[in-house]
Motif scaffolding. Structure first.
Motif, PDB file in Angstrom:
ATOM      1  N   VAL A  80       1.042  -1.409  -0.115  1.00  0.00           N
ATOM      2  CA  VAL A  80      -0.233  -0.087   0.065  1.00  0.00           C
ATOM      3  C   VAL A  80       1.026   1.319  -0.057  1.00  0.00           C
ATOM      4  CG1 VAL A  80      -1.732   1.128   1.376  1.00  0.00           C
ATOM      5  CG2 VAL A  80      -1.671  -1.715   1.550  1.00  0.00           C
ATOM      6  N   VAL A  81       1.100   1.784  -0.715  1.00  0.00           N
ATOM      7  CA  VAL A  81       2.037   3.039  -1.295  1.00  0.00           C
ATOM      8  C   VAL A  81       1.243   4.609  -1.764  1.00  0.00           C
ATOM      9  CG1 VAL A  81       2.500   2.345  -3.537  1.00  0.00           C
ATOM     10  CG2 VAL A  81       4.242   3.398  -2.479  1.00  0.00           C
ATOM     11  N   ALA A  82       2.285   5.234  -1.065  1.00  0.00           N
ATOM     12  CA  ALA A  82       2.188   6.715  -1.860  1.00  0.00           C
ATOM     13  C   ALA A  82       2.169   6.328  -3.222  1.00  0.00           C
ATOM     14  CB  ALA A  82       2.730   7.948  -1.549  1.00  0.00           C
ATOM     15  N   ASP A  83       1.539   7.766  -4.057  1.00  0.00           N
ATOM     16  CA  ASP A  83       1.611   7.837  -5.096  1.00  0.00           C
ATOM     17  C   ASP A  83       2.349   8.502  -5.742  1.00  0.00           C
ATOM     18  OD1 ASP A  83       1.353  10.179  -3.752  1.00  0.00           O
ATOM     19  OD2 ASP A  83      -0.456  10.278  -5.678  1.00  0.00           O
ATOM     20  N   ASN A  84       3.823   9.185  -4.710  1.00  0.00           N
ATOM     21  CA  ASN A  84       4.954   9.622  -5.356  1.00  0.00           C
ATOM     22  C   ASN A  84       6.702   8.747  -4.811  1.00  0.00           C
ATOM     23  OD1 ASN A  84       3.959   9.604  -1.682  1.00  0.00           O
ATOM     24  ND2 ASN A  84       6.837  10.625  -2.016  1.00  0.00           N
ATOM     25  N   HIS A  85       5.472   7.715  -4.549  1.00  0.00           N
ATOM     26  CA  HIS A  85       6.610   5.792  -4.361  1.00  0.00           C
ATOM     27  C   HIS A  85       6.437   5.102  -5.335  1.00  0.00           C
ATOM     28  CE1 HIS A  85       9.019   7.598  -0.957  1.00  0.00           C
ATOM     29  NE2 HIS A  85       7.764   8.039  -0.182  1.00  0.00           N
ATOM     30  N   GLN A  86       4.921   5.298  -6.316  1.00  0.00           N
ATOM     31  CA  GLN A  86       4.485   4.029  -6.408  1.00  0.00           C
ATOM     32  C   GLN A  86       5.418   3.616  -7.950  1.00  0.00           C
ATOM     33  OE1 GLN A  86       0.955   4.923  -8.937  1.00  0.00           O
ATOM     34  NE2 GLN A  86       1.075   2.968  -9.684  1.00  0.00           N
ATOM     35  N   LYS A  87       6.177   4.173  -8.770  1.00  0.00           N
ATOM     36  CA  LYS A  87       6.880   4.150  -9.780  1.00  0.00           C
ATOM     37  C   LYS A  87       7.936   2.763  -9.120  1.00  0.00           C
ATOM     38  CE  LYS A  87       8.292   5.213 -14.088  1.00  0.00           C
ATOM     39  NZ  LYS A  87       8.445   6.453 -14.899  1.00  0.00           N
ATOM     40  N   GLU A  88       8.772   3.727  -8.903  1.00  0.00           N
ATOM     41  CA  GLU A  88       9.971   2.493  -7.881  1.00  0.00           C
ATOM     42  C   GLU A  88       9.912   1.577  -7.288  1.00  0.00           C
ATOM     43  OE1 GLU A  88      13.451   4.182  -5.064  1.00  0.00           O
ATOM     44  OE2 GLU A  88      11.845   6.046  -5.184  1.00  0.00           O
ATOM     45  N   TRP A  96       4.104 -11.570  -8.117  1.00  0.00           N
ATOM     46  CA  TRP A  96       2.833 -11.553  -7.430  1.00  0.00           C
ATOM     47  C   TRP A  96       2.148 -10.785  -5.947  1.00  0.00           C
ATOM     48  CZ3 TRP A  96       2.552 -12.787  -2.173  1.00  0.00           C
ATOM     49  CH2 TRP A  96       4.616 -13.309  -1.322  1.00  0.00           C
ATOM     50  N   TRP A  97       2.891  -9.619  -5.925  1.00  0.00           N
ATOM     51  CA  TRP A  97       2.444  -9.018  -4.548  1.00  0.00           C
ATOM     52  C   TRP A  97       1.620  -8.096  -5.244  1.00  0.00           C
ATOM     53  CZ3 TRP A  97       5.526  -6.379  -0.700  1.00  0.00           C
ATOM     54  CH2 TRP A  97       5.899  -6.864   0.319  1.00  0.00           C
ATOM     55  N   GLY A  98       0.522  -7.690  -4.372  1.00  0.00           N
ATOM     56  CA  GLY A  98      -1.034  -6.601  -5.069  1.00  0.00           C
ATOM     57  C   GLY A  98       0.354  -5.696  -4.819  1.00  0.00           C
ATOM     58  N   VAL A  99      -0.674  -4.786  -5.286  1.00  0.00           N
ATOM     59  CA  VAL A  99      -0.928  -2.713  -5.115  1.00  0.00           C
ATOM     60  C   VAL A  99      -1.779  -2.333  -5.213  1.00  0.00           C
ATOM     61  CG1 VAL A  99       0.876  -0.783  -6.317  1.00  0.00           C
ATOM     62  CG2 VAL A  99       1.636  -3.521  -6.730  1.00  0.00           C
ATOM     63  N   THR A 100      -1.545  -1.306  -3.720  1.00  0.00           N
ATOM     64  CA  THR A 100      -2.614  -0.544  -3.699  1.00  0.00           C
ATOM     65  C   THR A 100      -2.093   0.634  -3.752  1.00  0.00           C
ATOM     66  OG1 THR A 100      -4.355  -2.187  -2.425  1.00  0.00           O
ATOM     67  CG2 THR A 100      -5.262   0.362  -2.521  1.00  0.00           C
ATOM     68  N   VAL A 101      -2.512   1.516  -4.709  1.00  0.00           N
ATOM     69  CA  VAL A 101      -1.954   2.981  -3.961  1.00  0.00           C
ATOM     70  C   VAL A 101      -3.269   3.780  -3.759  1.00  0.00           C
ATOM     71  CG1 VAL A 101      -1.824   5.217  -5.183  1.00  0.00           C
ATOM     72  CG2 VAL A 101      -1.334   3.296  -6.639  1.00  0.00           C
ATOM     73  N   ALA A 102      -2.439   4.919  -2.296  1.00  0.00           N
ATOM     74  CA  ALA A 102      -3.041   5.723  -1.640  1.00  0.00           C
ATOM     75  C   ALA A 102      -2.498   6.799  -1.729  1.00  0.00           C
ATOM     76  CB  ALA A 102      -1.942   5.258   0.528  1.00  0.00           C
ATOM     77  N   LEU A 103      -3.921   7.016  -2.131  1.00  0.00           N
ATOM     78  CA  LEU A 103      -3.906   8.828  -2.571  1.00  0.00           C
ATOM     79  C   LEU A 103      -4.715   9.937  -1.336  1.00  0.00           C
ATOM     80  CD1 LEU A 103      -5.257   7.907  -5.788  1.00  0.00           C
ATOM     81  CD2 LEU A 103      -3.083   8.278  -5.439  1.00  0.00           C
ATOM     82  N   ALA A 114      -6.661   0.402  -5.966  1.00  0.00           N
ATOM     83  CA  ALA A 114      -6.570  -1.457  -5.960  1.00  0.00           C
ATOM     84  C   ALA A 114      -5.539  -1.185  -7.916  1.00  0.00           C
ATOM     85  CB  ALA A 114      -7.225  -2.303  -6.474  1.00  0.00           C
ATOM     86  N   VAL A 115      -4.212  -0.910  -7.997  1.00  0.00           N
ATOM     87  CA  VAL A 115      -3.713  -1.096  -8.933  1.00  0.00           C
ATOM     88  C   VAL A 115      -3.345  -3.076  -9.775  1.00  0.00           C
ATOM     89  CG1 VAL A 115      -0.979  -0.400 -10.406  1.00  0.00           C
ATOM     90  CG2 VAL A 115      -2.450   0.791  -8.759  1.00  0.00           C
TER      91      VAL A 115
END
Length: 196
Positions: A80-88, A96-103, A114-115
């Motif tokens: 669960v990652v803030a959008d400023n760190h998403q790409k990196e 296999w890890w899921g990704v959710t962006v915190a905005l 959910a991404v």
């Protein structure tokens, strides 16, 4: 956006997601793994799912080590990652890890998007998984299987090792989840919500 803001948003989402599983779901903050890292939020039910939170104020320096350890133990993992760190961050974690962006949303709120859905981890390390059990829990599991002879007075490492010799990985996953869910005592600051 702070860690606590992201954590609160995640807890609210988990409460909704698992509302119909109250008797079979335990949500724990700061679940220790292998004596090296702590899962920010763990959901224990029919699977062991860990959520790693990276707010806008965090950095990603520890993420590679967290990925390494989480990948040895968890059935599912989600960043669960803030959008400023998403790409990196996405470049660091396995597919296999899921990704959710915190905005950030109005006020101090956080909206989760959910991404990528998490997939089942196919590379559990049984020794690392067994370390989630307390020594007496692992020994009880050996007693049930009449496999405790020779390790009753040994240190926990020997008990865990024997358990991984006599229990297949899928059964060990079930054993660990059931033991975690039925533990009578947790660290007071670790147990967050029974039934999400």
């Amino acid at each position: 956006m702070r860690d606590i803001d992201v954590r609160m948003a995640l807890h609210a989402k988990l409460a909704v997601d698992h509302a119909d599983e109250m008797d079979d779901t335990l949500v724990v903050d700061e679940l220790g793994l292998c004596g090296e890292v702590r899962v920010d939020v763990a959901v224990i039910n029919g699977a062991l799912t860990g959520f790693e939170l990276k707010s806008a104020r965090d950095n990603l320096k520890r993420l590679p080590k967290q990925v390494e350890i989480y990948s040895q133990v968890l059935d599912f993992a989600e960043l669960v990652v803030a959008d400023n760190h998403q790409k990196e961050a996405i470049a660091i974690i396995p597919k296999w890890w899921g990704v959710t962006v915190a905005l950030a949303s109005k006020g101090d709120g956080v909206r989760l998007e959910a991404v990528r859905e998490p997939r089942m981890n196919r590379s559990i390390d049984t020794r690392s998984l067994a370390q989630l059990l307390w020594r007496d829990e692992a020994l009880e599991e050996l007693e049930i299987r009449a496999a405790d002879r020779g390790v009753r007075s040994k240190p926990r490492w020997a008990v865990w090792g024997r358990l991984t010799e006599v229990v297949e990985v899928d059964e060990l996953r079930d054993v660990v989840r059931n033991r975690l869910k039925t533990r009578a005592t947790w660290r007071a600051d670790a147990l967050s919500v029974r039934g999400a």
